[in-house]
Design an enzyme around this catalytic site. Structure first.
Site, PDB file in Angstrom:
ATOM      1  N   SER A   1      13.412 -11.361  -0.242  1.00 34.34           N
ATOM      2  CA  SER A   1      14.703 -10.880  -0.729  1.00 34.34           C
ATOM      3  C   SER A   1      15.803 -11.140   0.287  1.00 34.34           C
ATOM      4  O   SER A   1      15.564 -11.153   1.496  1.00 34.34           O
ATOM      5  CB  SER A   1      14.612  -9.375  -1.011  1.00 34.34           C
ATOM      6  OG  SER A   1      15.891  -8.797  -1.193  1.00 34.34           O
ATOM      7  N   GLY A   2      17.020 -11.296  -0.195  1.00 37.90           N
ATOM      8  CA  GLY A   2      18.178 -11.443   0.679  1.00 37.90           C
ATOM      9  C   GLY A   2      18.846 -10.131   1.017  1.00 37.90           C
ATOM     10  O   GLY A   2      19.940 -10.119   1.606  1.00 37.90           O
TER      11      GLY A   2
ATOM     12  N   ARG B   1      -4.444   0.661  -1.858  1.00 36.32           N
ATOM     13  CA  ARG B   1      -4.217  -0.660  -1.286  1.00 36.32           C
ATOM     14  C   ARG B   1      -3.662  -1.663  -2.279  1.00 36.32           C
ATOM     15  O   ARG B   1      -4.147  -1.785  -3.405  1.00 36.32           O
ATOM     16  CB  ARG B   1      -5.527  -1.223  -0.713  1.00 36.32           C
ATOM     17  CG  ARG B   1      -5.302  -2.524   0.056  1.00 36.32           C
ATOM     18  CD  ARG B   1      -6.570  -3.114   0.590  1.00 36.32           C
ATOM     19  NE  ARG B   1      -6.282  -4.287   1.417  1.00 36.32           N
ATOM     20  CZ  ARG B   1      -7.106  -5.302   1.583  1.00 36.32           C
ATOM     21  NH1 ARG B   1      -8.293  -5.296   1.010  1.00 36.32           N
ATOM     22  NH2 ARG B   1      -6.755  -6.327   2.336  1.00 36.32           N
TER      23      ARG B   1
ATOM     24  N   ASP C   1      -4.012  -7.615   9.373  1.00 37.42           N
ATOM     25  CA  ASP C   1      -3.066  -7.037  10.327  1.00 37.42           C
ATOM     26  C   ASP C   1      -3.323  -5.543  10.491  1.00 37.42           C
ATOM     27  O   ASP C   1      -2.939  -4.942  11.500  1.00 37.42           O
ATOM     28  CB  ASP C   1      -1.618  -7.305   9.916  1.00 37.42           C
ATOM     29  CG  ASP C   1      -1.273  -6.771   8.532  1.00 37.42           C
ATOM     30  OD1 ASP C   1      -2.182  -6.628   7.698  1.00 37.42           O
ATOM     31  OD2 ASP C   1      -0.075  -6.522   8.276  1.00 37.42           O
TER      32      ASP C   1
ATOM     33  N   CYS D   1       0.791  -1.229   0.000  1.00 39.05           N
ATOM     34  CA  CYS D   1       0.000   0.000   0.000  1.00 39.05           C
ATOM     35  C   CYS D   1       0.828   1.285   0.000  1.00 39.05           C
ATOM     36  O   CYS D   1       2.020   1.302   0.249  1.00 39.05           O
ATOM     37  CB  CYS D   1      -0.977   0.039   1.168  1.00 39.05           C
ATOM     38  SG  CYS D   1      -1.902  -1.490   1.385  1.00 39.05           S
TER      39      CYS D   1
END
Length: 612
Positions: A379-380, A50, A103, A2
């Site tokens: 992602s690393g 959103r 959440d 968002c």
């Protein structure tokens, strides 16, 4: 994920300003393509775009809490809180009732329970605004590591805010001015906390709460790195790192939309991908998809350079086979990287001329291709900052240089290439060396210390702190902008604050216990990865080596230099630019010419006023 935006003004009725508030919100459509919302009261307009990830039907925003006397609080939220299920249970036990599975509602209820102390209860990546209708106060909150961006612009009677500068600049109250301080920050390759580049604009600092009320603007840090004694031995430390990573990745796999992993064939991304693949199989959810970027002919014609000794693709394919993931290479060519539409989209995503050129374009195109399959990617990113992976961590000359180590390393000094082009009077005014020195002293003054810690251990704590509070912000900002420009949420497990706090306090000697970089991480993932990847030397994100790209870049600059009316001419030495454009390609010249093209387009497109 968002995008959020808003406007608070205690002297005007914002119900009459709906059109402007909507324009501000709609600039965030790239971050939130699935839905939009706008809540307006006399003194507050709260907007939201959103990208639906969790509870697709129930998580609409802005989300409003109702009390006995009507609306009590309004939330516009961007990000993910990974401990939201535990928090929901705790808040339910305290009497809160939930209408959704999102959440977002957990964050709203957490505010009602704990007020501005709510941030200390959250684990995740987030940036959000809460308008308290009872007290008419606005709260702006950003996650501890600054994974998600949030900017604000004080006005005479309130504030403008947004996930990105473009949301603020859509309001006529925001001036598009670049002053000397903004120019220094733009060109320094050092991201100073709170600096917004545009004059009068600020970025909420990682781990900070900003409160706006009729009394003005107040700021408070709710989190910062602390120095603590590390009592664990090497074995226990490795076990703790692995236990944290297991928990972190498990939490970050929660999603109601398709999820994938970004894979480069290096230690960091390979470990995250392998962990995700194992966890999904254990849950009976099948395999994980992975994606990597490559360039046409890159592997076959690869030439080692200052930072890259091997191409990624062979290692990517080896990990894909080893971890049994469903892998896809995204192969790009120079025409795509130089496409004017792509470069315009990159600038629009950045809002600033960062001059990284093909590395931004390729990341944008990679994310755009991934978005056709997935909405969330792991992602690393940030493992090098946390575990000490960059080569300059292990270069004593760079470490003892008396400045930010990445600026003393030949591997990254090319990103300061814009200095090659500055007009002499502008270079004197900017005094970039003096500016970097000042920022460096400020950063060092913040570093937490342990009693009795001295010598190399003390210095490496400083170096770690500089990376975790300055350098990592450059990379997180880039990844956020390129991914959100196409509506892709990228999660960064290595930025979990529990892991960052723990590893920050591990002595440097233990972080390099096997004589290599990232010793702890290599040991923690030894059972998951093939030896070739465990032993692979750090190789950063790739840049194209195709000569046709440099020819096209030099040609574009030559065309620009035929127009002395360019607004960039107020900053750039045109004769010097011609000399560089006519000369042989090099990493430094590429950086300088990329910056020139972006400066010209930025000054025109954003209608920036120079006030130097």
């Amino acid at each position: 994920m968002c995008g959020i935006s808003g406007w608070v003004d205690f002297e005007r009725d914002l119900r009459q300003e709906r059109e402007i508030a909507q324009e501000m919100t709609d600039t965030m459509a790239c971050r939130g393509p699935d839905d939009r919302g706008l809540w307006i009261a006399p003194h507050a307009a709260i907007g939201h775009r959103r990208l639906a990830i969790i509870d697709l039907a129930g998580g609409r925003q802005p989300m409003v809490a109702e009390g006995e006397e009507g609306e009590t609080a309004v939330l516009s939220y961007s990000g993910e809180v990974y401990n939201f299920e535990e928090l929901r249970a705790e808040l339910s036990a305290r009497g809160h009732r939930f209408r959704t599975r999102s959440d977002t509602e957990v964050v709203l209820r957490a505010y009602l329970e704990w007020g501005e102390e709510l941030a200390g209860h959250l684990n995740g990546m987030y940036a959000f605004a809460v308008w308290d209708a009872r007290s008419e106060e606005l709260l702006l909150v950003r996650d501890r590591m600054g994974i998600k961006p949030l900017y604000y612009y004080p006005t005479p009677h309130g504030v403008l805010f947004g996930s990105e500068p473009k949301a603020i600049l859509a309001n006529p109250l925001a001036q598009r001015v670049l002053d000397a301080g903004g120019l220094r920050e733009l060109l320094s390759f050092v991201k100073t906390p709170e600096h917004g580049i545009f004059s009068g604009m600020y970025e909420v600092r990682p781990g900070q709460v900003v409160k706006v009320s009729r009394d003005g603007i107040g700021k408070r840090r709710y989190w910062r790195l602390d120095a603590r004694e590390h009592a664990d031995d090497v074995r226990r430390t490795v076990e703790t790192v692995r236990g944290l990573l297991d928990d972190i990745v498990a939490r970050q796999l929660i999603s109601d939309v398709p999820l994938c992993a970004l894979l480069s064939g290096g230690l960091d991304s390979s470990l995250i991908t392998a962990l995700a693949a194992r966890l999904l199989r254990e849950q009976g959810l099948g395999s994980v998809r992975s994606f990597s970027v490559d360039f046409a002919g890159y592997t076959e014609n690869f030439k080692p350079d200052l930072t890259r000794s091997t191409p990624d693709t062979p290692y990517v394919h080896e990990l894909a086979r080893h971890a049994r993931v469903d892998h896809t290479d995204i192969v790009l060519d120079s025409a795509e990287l130089m496409d004017p539409a792509v470069r315009a989209a990159v600038l629009r995503a950045r809002d600033l001329p960062m001059g990284i050129g093909d590395m931004d374009s390729s990341l944008y195109l990679l994310f755009k291709a991934i978005r056709g399959h997935s909405t969330v990617a792991l992602s690393g990113e940030s493992a090098d900052e946390v575990f000490g992976g960059y080569r300059w961590f292990h270069d004593r000359e760079a470490v003892e240089s008396g400045t930010f180590p990445w600026l003393a390393s030949p591997a990254t000094a090319v990103h300061a290439g814009a200095e090659l082009l500055l007009r002499e009077d502008v270079a004197r005014l900017a005094d970039l060396r003096g500016y970097r020195d000042e920022r460096y002293r400020e950063a060092l003054a913040e570093v937490p210390r342990l009693p009795g810690e001295d010598g190399h251990e003390r210095r490496m704590r400083e170096v770690s702190y500089l990376h975790l509070t300055r350098f990592v912000q450059i990379l997180l900002d880039r990844k956020d902008r390129m991914s959100m420009a196409v509506g892709l949420e990228v999660r960064v497990p290595f930025c979990d604050h529990r892991l960052v706090e723990y590893v920050f306090n591990v002595p440097w000697a233990m972080k390099t216990f096997d004589g290599r970089e990232k010793s702890l991480l290599r040991a923690a993932g030894a059972d998951l990865l093939p030896d070739s990847i465990l032993q692979r030397v750090k190789s950063p994100y790739p840049a194209t080596q195709d000569p046709s790209y440099d020819r096209a870049l030099h040609g574009r600059v030559a065309e620009l230099l035929q127009h002395p009316d360019s607004p960039a001419a107020a900053l750039v030495d045109w004769d010097r630019a011609r000399e560089i454009a006519a000369g042989p390609p090099s990493p430094a010249s590429r950086s300088a010419l990329e910056r020139l093209l972006q400066l010209d387009r930025w000054l025109r497109q954003y209608r920036v006023e120079l006030a130097l």
